[in-house]
Design an enzyme around this catalytic site. Structure first.
Site, mmCIF file in Angstrom:
data_model
loop_
_atom_site.group_PDB
_atom_site.id
_atom_site.type_symbol
_atom_site.label_atom_id
_atom_site.label_comp_id
_atom_site.label_asym_id
_atom_site.label_seq_id
_atom_site.Cartn_x
_atom_site.Cartn_y
_atom_site.Cartn_z
ATOM 1 N N GLY A 102 0.788 -1.228 0.000
ATOM 2 C CA GLY A 102 0.000 0.000 0.000
ATOM 3 C C GLY A 102 0.818 1.275 0.000
ATOM 4 N N THR A 104 2.490 3.990 -1.451
ATOM 5 C CA THR A 104 2.619 4.582 -2.761
ATOM 6 C C THR A 104 3.649 5.709 -2.720
ATOM 7 O OG1 THR A 104 0.624 5.783 -2.154
ATOM 8 C CG2 THR A 104 0.392 3.981 -3.740
ATOM 9 N N HIS A 131 20.925 15.461 8.686
ATOM 10 C CA HIS A 131 21.467 16.768 9.060
ATOM 11 C C HIS A 131 20.381 17.839 9.030
ATOM 12 C CE1 HIS A 131 21.960 16.777 4.678
ATOM 13 N NE2 HIS A 131 21.770 18.057 4.769
ATOM 14 N N ASP A 184 28.967 -7.797 4.040
ATOM 15 C CA ASP A 184 29.006 -8.864 3.018
ATOM 16 C C ASP A 184 30.077 -8.609 1.972
ATOM 17 O OD1 ASP A 184 27.291 -7.630 0.393
ATOM 18 O OD2 ASP A 184 26.998 -6.643 2.321
HETATM 19 P P1 GDP Z 1 23.191 6.292 1.021
HETATM 20 O O1 GDP Z 1 23.826 7.350 0.188
HETATM 21 O O2 GDP Z 1 23.810 6.255 2.396
HETATM 22 O O3 GDP Z 1 21.699 6.369 1.061
HETATM 23 O O4 GDP Z 1 23.628 4.876 0.375
HETATM 24 P P2 GDP Z 1 22.740 3.901 -0.518
HETATM 25 O O5 GDP Z 1 21.769 3.172 0.303
HETATM 26 O O6 GDP Z 1 22.238 4.627 -1.685
HETATM 27 O O7 GDP Z 1 23.852 2.842 -0.915
HETATM 28 C C1 GDP Z 1 24.967 3.166 -1.759
HETATM 29 C C2 GDP Z 1 25.418 1.932 -2.521
HETATM 30 O O8 GDP Z 1 25.871 0.920 -1.606
HETATM 31 C C3 GDP Z 1 24.305 1.274 -3.332
HETATM 32 O O9 GDP Z 1 24.819 0.836 -4.538
HETATM 33 C C4 GDP Z 1 23.876 0.090 -2.490
HETATM 34 O O10 GDP Z 1 23.354 -0.973 -3.226
HETATM 35 C C5 GDP Z 1 25.169 -0.285 -1.814
HETATM 36 N N1 GDP Z 1 24.956 -0.944 -0.519
HETATM 37 C C6 GDP Z 1 24.219 -0.480 0.523
HETATM 38 N N2 GDP Z 1 24.228 -1.352 1.539
HETATM 39 C C7 GDP Z 1 24.995 -2.398 1.142
HETATM 40 C C8 GDP Z 1 25.381 -3.637 1.759
HETATM 41 O O11 GDP Z 1 25.024 -3.959 2.895
HETATM 42 N N3 GDP Z 1 26.195 -4.445 1.026
HETATM 43 C C9 GDP Z 1 26.614 -4.130 -0.217
HETATM 44 N N4 GDP Z 1 27.409 -5.001 -0.853
HETATM 45 N N5 GDP Z 1 26.253 -2.990 -0.824
HETATM 46 C C10 GDP Z 1 25.464 -2.126 -0.166
#
Ligand code: GDP
Ligand code: MG
Length: 364
Positions: A102, A104, A131, A184
Site C-alpha cells: 500500500g 505509494t 542533518h 558482506d
Molecule cells: P546512502 O547514500 O547512504 O543512502 O547509500 P545507498 O543506500 O544509496 O547505498 C549506496 C550503494 O551501496 C548502493 O549501490 C547500495 O546498493 C550499496 N549498498 C548499501 N548497503 C549495502 C550492503 O550492505 N552491502 C553491499 N554489498 N552494498 C550495499
C-alpha cells in the site's frame, strides 16, 4: 526502618489522630520526614526536570496521564554508506502485514513494527536527511528524534559526514547506535571501523563502552533484526512517554503544495492526539484539519504521540522545523500565525542589518 507503631506514636504525641495509617497528607509526610531527618523529594518536580533535560514537549499537567510512546529515529551517515538501502529494507520487510503493498508515496516518515518477545512494537523512522532534521531541531531547541542510527560502511570507515553526524547527535544529547554496514563486501573490515569509532569517542559496547554497534548488511538484510532489537532496547531505557489525552503538539517534518489537496504538511505528534476537525497553528500557517493520512496514505481520524501524519487544511505551507499546536479557535490560530509572521519579518530586517544571511543550515 521505622515501624508503623512508631509513626502512629509520633502523630499521637503531636495531638494528631491519623485515620488509619494508609492516608498521610503531604504535610504529615513532611513532619515525619523532618522528625527522622529524611530528605523529602518532590517527585513531580524531579520528573519535570528530567523532561526538560530530554527536551520533551510535556507540561506538568501531563504527569499523571503519561503513557509509553514509540521511539522516533533518524538514520544518518556518509553518502553511499547505505542509509537508503537500510531504510528500504526495513520498510519492505517490517511494515504491517498486508500494508506493504500500500505504500505509494512516502510522507517523510513511517511506522515500523518490530517483534519483541512475541509482541509487535512500533518505532518510527524519519525519512528526512539527518542533518536537516537535526539542524531544524537545533534551531528550535526541540527534539524530534529520540535515537540516532549512524551508518558506517565497513569497507570505507569513518568519513567526514560520519563525524558530522556523530557531532549532531551528541550536541542534541541523543543516544547513538552504530550500524556497521556492508559486512558482506570483499574488503569489509568491521574491526577497523570499531577502532576508528573508539578513537572519536564512541566506545563499542563489546569493548566495554556504552555505544551499541551492530554489524549488518543492509543489502542482504543480514542482522537487521538485531539492529531493530537493539533500537527497541535503547528506546526502552529512555522511558519515552507522552500524554495522549491532551490537545496535540508536535513538529513539522515535511511540507509542500499539492495540486489538488493544497498545502500538505507531515507532522510528528509529540504530545497529545491530533484529530480531524482540530484547529492548528504552525509557524505562519494555520487552519482546520480537514483530513489526516497515515504513512501508508490511508485516511485516519487521529494520530497519537510519536506518530507521523499528513495533514490537509492549512492555509499555507509551513517551513521544516516549525512546531504546530492545536488551539481553541480559528481566530486564535489566525492571530498567532500573524504575530509569528511579524516576528519573522522583524528577524529578517535584523538579519539584513547584520553581517550575513541566516538559514536553517546555519544551525546545522
Ligand atoms: P546512502 O547514500 O547512504 O543512502 O547509500 P545507498 O543506500 O544509496 O547505498 C549506496 C550503494 O551501496 C548502493 O549501490 C547500495 O546498493 C550499496 N549498498 C548499501 N548497503 C549495502 C550492503 O550492505 N552491502 C553491499 N554489498 N552494498 C550495499
Ligand atoms: Mg540515500
Amino acid at each position: 526502618a521505622i515501624s508503623e507503631g512508631e509513626i502512629l506514636g509520633y502523630f499521637y504525641s503531636k495531638g494528631i489522630k491519623p485515620d488509619g495509617v494508609q492516608k498521610l497528607s503531604k504535610d504529615m509526610v513532611k513532619m515525619i520526614c523532618s522528625e527522622y531527618e529524611v530528605e523529602v523529594i518532590d517527585a513531580a518536580a524531579v520528573r519535570v526536570e528530567e523532561m526538560a533535560k530530554k527536551k520533551e514537549i510535556l507540561d506538568e499537567d501531563d504527569l499523571d496521564k503519561l503513557e509509553d510512546r514509540p521511539p522516533v529515529l533518524t538514520i544518518m551517515g556518509h553518502v553511499d554508506h547505505g542509509k537508503t538501502t537500510l531504510l528500504d529494507y526495513i520498510r519492505k520487510t517490517k511494515v504491517a502485514a498486508g500494508e506493504a503493498g500500500g505504500i505509494t508515496q512516502g510522507i517523510g516518515a513511517y511506522k515500523v513494527l518490530v517483534p519483541i518477545d512475541g509482541k509487535q512494537q512500533t518505532c518510527v523512522f524519519l525519512d528526512t536527511p539527518g542533518h536537516e532534521a537535526f539542524g531544524a531541531m537545533r534551531a528550535r531547541g526541540a527534539r524530534v528524534t529520540d535515537i540516532a542510527v549512524i551508518v558506517v560502511a565497513a569497507d570505507d570507515g569513518i568519513r567526514p559526514q560520519t563525524t558530522e553526524a556523530i557531532a549532531h547527535a551528541k550536541a542534541a544529547g541523543v543516544p547513538i547506535i552504530v550500524a556497521i554496514n556492508k559486512i558482506d563486501k570483499d574488503g569489509a573490515n568491521p574491526e577497523r571501523v570499531l577502532q576508528e569509532l573508539s578513537s572519536v569517542g564512541l566506545m563499542p559496547e563489546e569493548w566495554g563502552g556504552d555505544t551499541p554497534m551492530v554489524k549488518i548488511s543492509a543489502l542482504k538484510g543480514e542482522n537487521v533484526d538485531d539492529l531493530l532489537e537493539t533500537i527497541m532496547l535503547v528506546a526502552e531505557l529512555q522511558e519515552l512517554k507522552a500524554n495522549p489525552q491532551r490537545n496535540a503538539k508536535g513538529t513539522l517534518i515535511e511540507a509542500g503544495l499539492d495540486k489538488s489537496k493544497g498545502p500538505v504538511a507531515t507532522f510528528i505528534v509529540q504530545n497529545g492526539t491530533l484529530k480531524r476537525g482540530d484547529v492548528i497553528v504552525c509557524g505562519e500557517a494555520f487552519g482546520k484539519v480537514r483530513a489526516l493520512f497515515d504513512d501508508k496514505g490511508k485516511r485516519v481520524d487521529e494520530a497519537g504521540p510519536s506518530i507521523p501524519v499528513q495533514v490537509i487544511g492549512l492555509n499555507n505551507v509551513p517551513s521544516a522545523g516549525d512546531e504546530f499546536e492545536v488551539v481553541g479557535s480559528l481566530d486564535v490560530a489566525r492571530e498567532r500565525a500573524e504575530s509569528r509572521a511579524e516576528e519573522v519579518r522583524n528577524e529578517r530586517i535584523t538579519e539584513k542589518a547584520g553581517d550575513g544571511k541566516v538559514t536553517l543550515s546555519s544551525f546545522a
